[in-house]
Design a protein around this motif. Structure first.
Motif, PDB file in Angstrom:
ATOM      1  N   GLY A 179       0.841  -1.205   0.000  1.00  0.00           N
ATOM      2  CA  GLY A 179       0.000   0.000   0.000  1.00  0.00           C
ATOM      3  C   GLY A 179       0.869   1.246   0.000  1.00  0.00           C
ATOM      4  O   GLY A 179       0.628   2.194  -0.752  1.00  0.00           O
ATOM      5  N   LEU A 180       1.895   1.227   0.839  1.00  0.00           N
ATOM      6  CA  LEU A 180       2.813   2.380   0.913  1.00  0.00           C
ATOM      7  C   LEU A 180       3.531   2.568  -0.419  1.00  0.00           C
ATOM      8  O   LEU A 180       3.654   3.689  -0.921  1.00  0.00           O
ATOM      9  CB  LEU A 180       3.834   2.134   2.039  1.00  0.00           C
ATOM     10  N   TYR A 181       3.966   1.460  -0.992  1.00  0.00           N
ATOM     11  CA  TYR A 181       4.703   1.505  -2.266  1.00  0.00           C
ATOM     12  C   TYR A 181       3.859   2.203  -3.338  1.00  0.00           C
ATOM     13  O   TYR A 181       4.346   3.057  -4.070  1.00  0.00           O
ATOM     14  CB  TYR A 181       5.057   0.068  -2.660  1.00  0.00           C
ATOM     15  N   LYS A 182       2.594   1.839  -3.390  1.00  0.00           N
ATOM     16  CA  LYS A 182       1.698   2.446  -4.398  1.00  0.00           C
ATOM     17  C   LYS A 182       1.524   3.935  -4.152  1.00  0.00           C
ATOM     18  O   LYS A 182       1.588   4.745  -5.068  1.00  0.00           O
ATOM     19  CB  LYS A 182       0.310   1.776  -4.324  1.00  0.00           C
ATOM     20  N   LYS A 183       1.281   4.300  -2.898  1.00  0.00           N
ATOM     21  CA  LYS A 183       1.054   5.725  -2.576  1.00  0.00           C
ATOM     22  C   LYS A 183       2.290   6.560  -2.851  1.00  0.00           C
ATOM     23  O   LYS A 183       2.188   7.653  -3.407  1.00  0.00           O
ATOM     24  CB  LYS A 183       0.628   5.877  -1.113  1.00  0.00           C
ATOM     25  N   VAL A 184       3.439   6.054  -2.460  1.00  0.00           N
ATOM     26  CA  VAL A 184       4.679   6.805  -2.696  1.00  0.00           C
ATOM     27  C   VAL A 184       4.895   6.965  -4.194  1.00  0.00           C
ATOM     28  O   VAL A 184       5.240   8.053  -4.672  1.00  0.00           O
ATOM     29  CB  VAL A 184       5.888   6.116  -2.017  1.00  0.00           C
TER      30      VAL A 184
END
Ligand code: PEP
Ligand code: MN
Length: 259
Positions: free
Chosen positions: A242-247
């Motif tokens: 999830g973090l990877y996508k948002k970043v």
């Protein structure tokens, strides 16, 4: 503006943004390979995992040492992910032959003899800021590597000690643009050690991107609740994805790209 440093075909700095992820500590071959496979699937650039762990208490798990490095190398062979791990003492240097980036941790930021010996290996160095060190002290520590003929240094802001007790450390966001204006080294951020709390890892990551960081180093574990070290700040694979996508979404706004 940072210069571009290329490590194992990955560009770091200038407009190139990298992700380093993995568990705080290598706990077993099975664990590190499992996590590495998931991270490879997500798209991270480097696998992290501590083998020599600088623990506050001598009675806590100290890491698997040389065996831990061998497990990390096995995970590299299985996934193709280059690896980064911390050295705590010059006597360990012989075990780092197949390590792609050697980390010098916060506790050793001012261990100049260690920095000089690591620099002599000609390998890239990830130099983490000491928790009570100024930015000019960090830059001077990096110069110890440069003075040995190795300017392949990546700086890492990982939080400093303040009076605030809600977080493990306080992320110094201003360190990012300041270090970038005063040097040509790429600057990455470790929001995991900066906060000590998994729920803060995403917001701090986004703030780091906004401030111009060249990459992130995030602690990820397949079962954070069972992690031997730093479970409270570790993301599970799903949270990390999830973090990877948002970043990644945010990178275009700051003119950064992925390799
Ligand atoms: C680590 O990255 O494993 C670590 C120990 O971090 P720091 O040196 O920033 O405390
Ligand atoms: Mn850790």
């Amino acid at each position: 503006m940072s210069k571009v440093l290329t490590v194992c075909g990955k560009n770091i700095g200038k407009n190139n943004f990298i992700f380093i992820a993995g568990p705080c500590a290598v706990e077993s071959e099975e664990q590190i390979i499992k996590i590495a496979k998931s991270l490879k699937k997500t798209g991270v650039d480097f696998l992290r995992g501590g083998a020599f762990k600088p623990r506050t208490s001598p009675y806590d798990f100290q890491g698997l040492g040389k065996d831990g490095i061998n497990m990390l190398i096995k995970a590299k062979k299985e996934t193709g992910l280059p690896v980064i791990t911390e050295i705590t003492d010059v006597r360990e240097i012989e075990y780092f032959k197949d390590v792609d980036i050697i980390q010098i941790g916060a506790r050793n930021q001012q261990n100049y003899e260690l920095i000089k010996e690591v620099a002599k290996t000609k390998k890239p160095i990830l130099l983490k800021r000491g928790f009570a060190c100024t930015l000019s002290e960090l830059l001077m520590s990096a110069e110890y590597a440069v003075s040995e003929g190795n300017s392949k240094v990546i700086l890492c802001e990982r939080g400093i000690r303040t009076f605030e007790s809600e977080t493990r450390n306080t992320l110094d966001v201003s360190a990012i643009p300041i270090l970038k204006s005063k040097s040509e080294f790429p600057v990455i951020v470790d929001p995991s050690h900066a906060s000590g709390k998994r729920e803060l890892v995403l917001p701090l990551s986004l703030s780091a991107v906004g401030a111009g960081a060249d990459g992130l180093m995030i602690e990820v574990h397949d079962e954070p609740e069972k992690a031997i070290v730093d479970g409270a700040e570790s993301l599970n694979i799903k949270e990390f994805n999830g973090l990877y996508k948002k970043v990644n979404k945010m990178l275009t706004a700051v003119d950064k790209k992925r390799n």
